[in-house]
Write an enzyme that holds these catalytic residues in place. Structure first.
Site, PDB file in Angstrom:
ATOM      1  N   LYS A 102     -10.880   4.195  -6.709  1.00 49.42           N
ATOM      2  CA  LYS A 102     -10.995   2.949  -5.967  1.00 49.42           C
ATOM      3  C   LYS A 102     -11.239   3.172  -4.476  1.00 49.42           C
ATOM      4  CE  LYS A 102      -7.378   1.278  -4.503  1.00 49.42           C
ATOM      5  NZ  LYS A 102      -6.069   0.692  -4.161  1.00 49.42           N
ATOM      6  N   THR A 103     -10.443   4.051  -3.897  1.00 51.37           N
ATOM      7  CA  THR A 103     -10.587   4.305  -2.467  1.00 51.37           C
ATOM      8  C   THR A 103     -11.952   4.913  -2.170  1.00 51.37           C
ATOM      9  OG1 THR A 103      -8.238   4.771  -2.458  1.00 51.37           O
ATOM     10  CG2 THR A 103      -9.447   5.303  -0.470  1.00 51.37           C
ATOM     11  N   ASP A 120      -8.774  -4.579   0.170  1.00 54.74           N
ATOM     12  CA  ASP A 120      -8.159  -3.629  -0.760  1.00 54.74           C
ATOM     13  C   ASP A 120      -6.925  -4.284  -1.382  1.00 54.74           C
ATOM     14  OD1 ASP A 120      -7.647  -1.309  -2.084  1.00 54.74           O
ATOM     15  OD2 ASP A 120      -6.810  -0.240  -0.371  1.00 54.74           O
ATOM     16  N   GLU A 121      -6.515  -3.824  -2.548  1.00 53.82           N
ATOM     17  CA  GLU A 121      -5.304  -4.341  -3.205  1.00 53.82           C
ATOM     18  C   GLU A 121      -5.305  -5.875  -3.253  1.00 53.82           C
ATOM     19  OE1 GLU A 121      -3.526  -2.140  -4.549  1.00 53.82           O
ATOM     20  OE2 GLU A 121      -3.249  -0.385  -3.265  1.00 53.82           O
ATOM     21  N   GLN A 149      -1.465  -3.874 -11.434  1.00 56.62           N
ATOM     22  CA  GLN A 149      -0.663  -3.243 -10.395  1.00 56.62           C
ATOM     23  C   GLN A 149      -0.166  -4.245  -9.362  1.00 56.62           C
ATOM     24  OE1 GLN A 149      -1.892   0.823  -9.065  1.00 56.62           O
ATOM     25  NE2 GLN A 149      -3.721   0.375 -10.260  1.00 56.62           N
ATOM     26  N   ARG A 166       1.230   7.381 -11.259  1.00 56.19           N
ATOM     27  CA  ARG A 166       1.099   8.260 -10.084  1.00 56.19           C
ATOM     28  C   ARG A 166       0.965   9.714 -10.518  1.00 56.19           C
ATOM     29  NH1 ARG A 166      -1.156   5.253  -7.604  1.00 56.19           N
ATOM     30  NH2 ARG A 166      -0.994   3.985  -9.478  1.00 56.19           N
TER      31      ARG A 166
END
Length: 756
Positions: free
Chosen positions: A33-34, A225-226, A259, A615
């Site tokens: 994603k980043t 983002d997010e 998330q 993670r």
DNA sequence: TGACTGTGGGTTTTT
DNA sequence: CCCACAGTCA
């Protein structure tokens, strides 16, 4: 075609190259994603768009910084001119420029949560309402969610539903408190966290001098983002900026409904669903390949999230191979849990050659860190705790900052109340109340009210003296740089001498914290690196340092070094580690008892668990304890329901209670009391054999002895003073920085090596 | 009027 | 366990 595009898979590349029009990227954990976000920005720049026309909004300073670093790798220093930052910091920056248009000084203070609650508390007290019924936390969150839903006090009063809820909860006066709170903040020239969004919305909405147009023209490309963590208000602002007649709608939002873990502060997944309706011609890209974790971990994660009812359909997969199965540690007590996790870390380090930085321990509540700290320290494994009370929230640090805040904004009442009688200068409760009452009657700030209030001569004199001192700070603030002024204020206010007078271990650490703060300000003054964003901050004034401190969290600390990471599951979002320990999987803890009242609560906890386990790249270990200390009491809880949601085929077979290990259980000691902020919690690398260490009874510690301390190494006792439980030893540890330490013998574990 | 001490109650996650 | 407050003493 540029090189960086070749590093992407097909979907990622589409998401990067479709730079025009609205785009939704649904990105599973570890799906790059980043990378997509940063390359997309780089690509926009490569297409000739000036970087300062790009606005990228994130939730943490850290991810903003990381994003900018990665953009810089592709397009070089042009990355510095992209407006990338958190919602709060970007909006604060805009508000500093425009504040006067909405009746705030541009030097407005940002109230942190503590400040807000303190304001609410005093309002409740003034209104003579019952503290029990009008619980500050409850009121604060009620006000916060009203603001986040764009409901100002006036509207709140008209909303039957809200008023009815409040009267059912026997708190009918909330709308009054809310109105007073807003007025009080305004009078103090202060904005709380929600105001940074709320006031910006109203600025754009009321549109004085056509500011709306200015920012619409300025930000031609918007990225978020997010996105699943945005609240109603944040989305409203985004729409203000992007959605209007004639807009190109160049907006790209990236998120993962699975998330979404911030519903408690107003985040709503609805925003993703609404996004499809609000922006016609939307292109959606789903990133489903997980590059991070092995298959056992991905399968377990998919199975767990499958227990939730609502979600965007996607199939996350990995081709990193099966990998290792998930291990579960069953412990009898929290202490045993700590030991077994530490044991496992040792084992992984030797068997798999992991270094400390490959490993993270994730917990639901920050309070759980202590026991792990204790064992990691025993085993000499360096670690670092993130989150919890940040450096800037410590009392002594806030005290000094209070003076500095007041020097910049005299209307700041929370700062004033904090420092008016600290250090003690004989200005008591009664006097402060009189000033506050005067301010209330005349609707002026307390600072001004100090000139009019009627007081006995003695009190009057003290007030005058205080005011004179602060005025001196204000005067000097025009000529001195931030560091000189802060150091001056620390001395003049008496903070330094008061702290120096306190020779307890805690007192010493408080002094060190104040020194650290001063060091930090010095660094700020001397640092010539370019800060984020387009306007270079060559402003070394105190104001520019102090104004964003409330937005600074200790997640932002630079963190190079080889240590095990300890943090809450919330903080871990966006990070990855080779080996992850998710601990405390017990009913009432994870899921939290606060969330267990509602199905939505449980679903959010489940998403949080999903975030935690995803993670992990290679090793995932989950642990729980049958009993643990909570708030000083024993409590017994059954294993978390989430454990049963992990498919058996992804679990190690030995999912049975292992025997309690032989090591004796220890209770955690207060940690990090000595040593300064940065070093305090990262352990010094001293080679002491833990097994050989046997602390001697504290009564035997005498002057002149050579002693051994697990953290500080060898030292010589220079002095012992005080008696009984209060005995304090001054010990010189030559192996560490700040070698002189004063340790409370009651707590210090020291082994006598030799008599002198 | 201010400083200090004992008690009682709450108790998650973060910008 | 930790914090905030109320009640007491100087």
């Amino acid at each position: 075609m540029q090189d960086y595009l070749n590093e992407l898979n097909d979907v990622q590349r589409d998401a990067v190259t479709n730079i025009k029009g609205p785009v939704l990227v649904v990105a599973g954990p570890g799906s790059g994603k980043t990378r997509v976000l940063t390359y997309r920005i780089a690509n926009i720049i490569e297409n000739g768009v000036p970087p300062w026309e790009i606005l990228a909004l994130t939730f943490t300073n850290k991810s903003a910084r990381e994003m900018k670093e990665r953009i810089a790798k592709v397009v070089g220093s042009r990355a510095n001119n992209v407006w990338a930052g958190t919602f709060h910091s970007i909006f604060a920056r805009i508000l500093r420029v425009e504040a006067e248009k909405i009746g705030y000084p541009s030097s407005f203070t940002i109230y942190d949560t503590q400040d807000s609650k303190s304001v609410i508390s005093s309002i409740i007290k003034e209104m003579n309402l019952s503290r029990d019924r009008y619980n500050v936390n409850a009121i604060a969150s009620r006000i916060s969610s009203a603001k986040s839903s764009l409901i100002p006090p006036k509207l709140y009063t008209q909303m039957k539903e809200l008023i009815q809820q409040d009267s059912i909860n026997k708190r009918p006066k909330i709308h009054v408190i809310y109105a007073k709170y807003m007025a009080r903040c305004k009078r103090a020239g202060a904005m709380d966290f929600d105001d940074l969004l709320f006031q910006l919305y109203y600025l754009l909405h009321k549109n004085p001098d056509n500011v709306l147009d200015k920012y619409r023209k300025k930000f031609k490309y918007l990225l978020v983002d997010e996105f699943q963590d945005t609240n109603y208000l944040q989305y409203a602002i985004i729409k203000k900026l992007v959605k209007y007649d004639g807009s190109d709608n160049n907006i790209c939002v990236v998120g993962d409904d699975a998330q979404s873990i911030y519903a408690f502060r107003g985040a709503t997944v609805e925003n993703i669903l609404d996004f499809e309706k609000d922006f016609k011609g939307l292109k959606t890209f789903k990133l489903e390949q997980n590059y991070r974790s092995t298959t056992h971990i991905v399968q377990a994660a998919n199975a767990i999230i499958g227990h939730n009812t609502k979600q965007i359909k996607k199939k996350i997969w990995s081709h990193k191979g099966d990998g290792t199965k998930i291990r579960v540690i069953k412990a009898m007590s929290d202490s045993e849990e700590g030991k077994r996790v530490a044991d496992t870390i040792v084992e992984q380090k030797t068997r798999s050659h992991f270094s400390n930085s490959d490993i993270a321990i994730l917990y639901r509540t920050n309070a759980q860190s202590r026991i792990f700290e204790e064992y990691l320290r025993r085993y000499n494994i360096p670690y670092k705790v993130f989150g919890g009370t940040s450096f800037y929230q410590r009392k002594e640090v806030k005290d000094l900052i209070g003076y500095l805040r007041l020097a910049i904004n005299q209307q700041d009442e929370e700062a004033l109340k904090r420092v008016i009688n600290y250090p003690k200068r004989g200005i008591g409760k009664t006097t402060v109340e009189k000033i506050s009452a005067k301010a209330g009657e005349n609707d002026i700030s307390m600072w001004e009210a100090m000139d009019y209030v009627e007081l006995p001569a003695g009190a009057m004199k003290k007030i005058k003296a205080f005011k004179t001192m602060i005025k001196a700070f204000i005067d000097k603030s025009t000529t001195m740089d931030a560091y000189d002024l802060a150091a001056y204020a620390a001395r003049q206010s008496g903070i330094i001498s008061t702290l120096k007078a306190d020779t307890s271990v805690e007192g010493l650490s408080r002094l060190e914290n104040v020194t650290s703060l001063l060091d930090g300000i010095k660094e700020f003054v001397e640092n010539d690196e370019v800060e984020e964003g387009v306007e270079l901050t060559d402003d070394k004034s105190l104001a520019s340092y102090i104004q964003n401190i409330a937005l600074h969290t200790n997640q932002d600390e630079e963190e190079d070094g080889n240590f095990v990471t300890l943090m809450s599951t919330h903080s871990a979002k966006g990070l990855e580690f080779k080996s992850v320990f998710v601990v405390g999987l017990e009913e009432n803890l994870f899921p939290s008892f606060m969330a267990m009242k509602s199905p939505q609560g449980i679903e959010e906890e489940r998403r949080l668990f999903y975030v935690a386990i995803t993670r992990a790249e290679e090793y995932l270990t989950i642990s729980f304890a049958n009993s643990r200390y909570r708030h000083g009491k024993h409590s017994n809880n059954s294993p978390s329901r989430f454990l049963n949601e992990i498919p058996l085929e992804n679990l190690e077979s030995s999912f049975s209670m292992s025997k309690p290990t032989s090591g004796t259980a220890v209770r955690p000691q207060r940690s990090g009391v000595a040593g300064n902020f940065k070093k305090a919690r990262t352990q010094a690398k001293l080679s002491i054999n833990v097994a050989d260490f046997k602390p001697s009874p504290s009564a035997l510690i005498k002057e002149g002895q050579k002693v051994l301390h697990l953290k500080f190494g060898e030292g010589v006792v220079e002095q012992v003073d005080g008696r009984g439980d209060k005995k304090v030893a001054t010990i010189n540890f030559p192996q560490i920085d700040n070698p002189k330490r004063r340790l409370m013998l009651k707590f210090a574990k020291l082994q006598i090596m030799s008599e002198e």
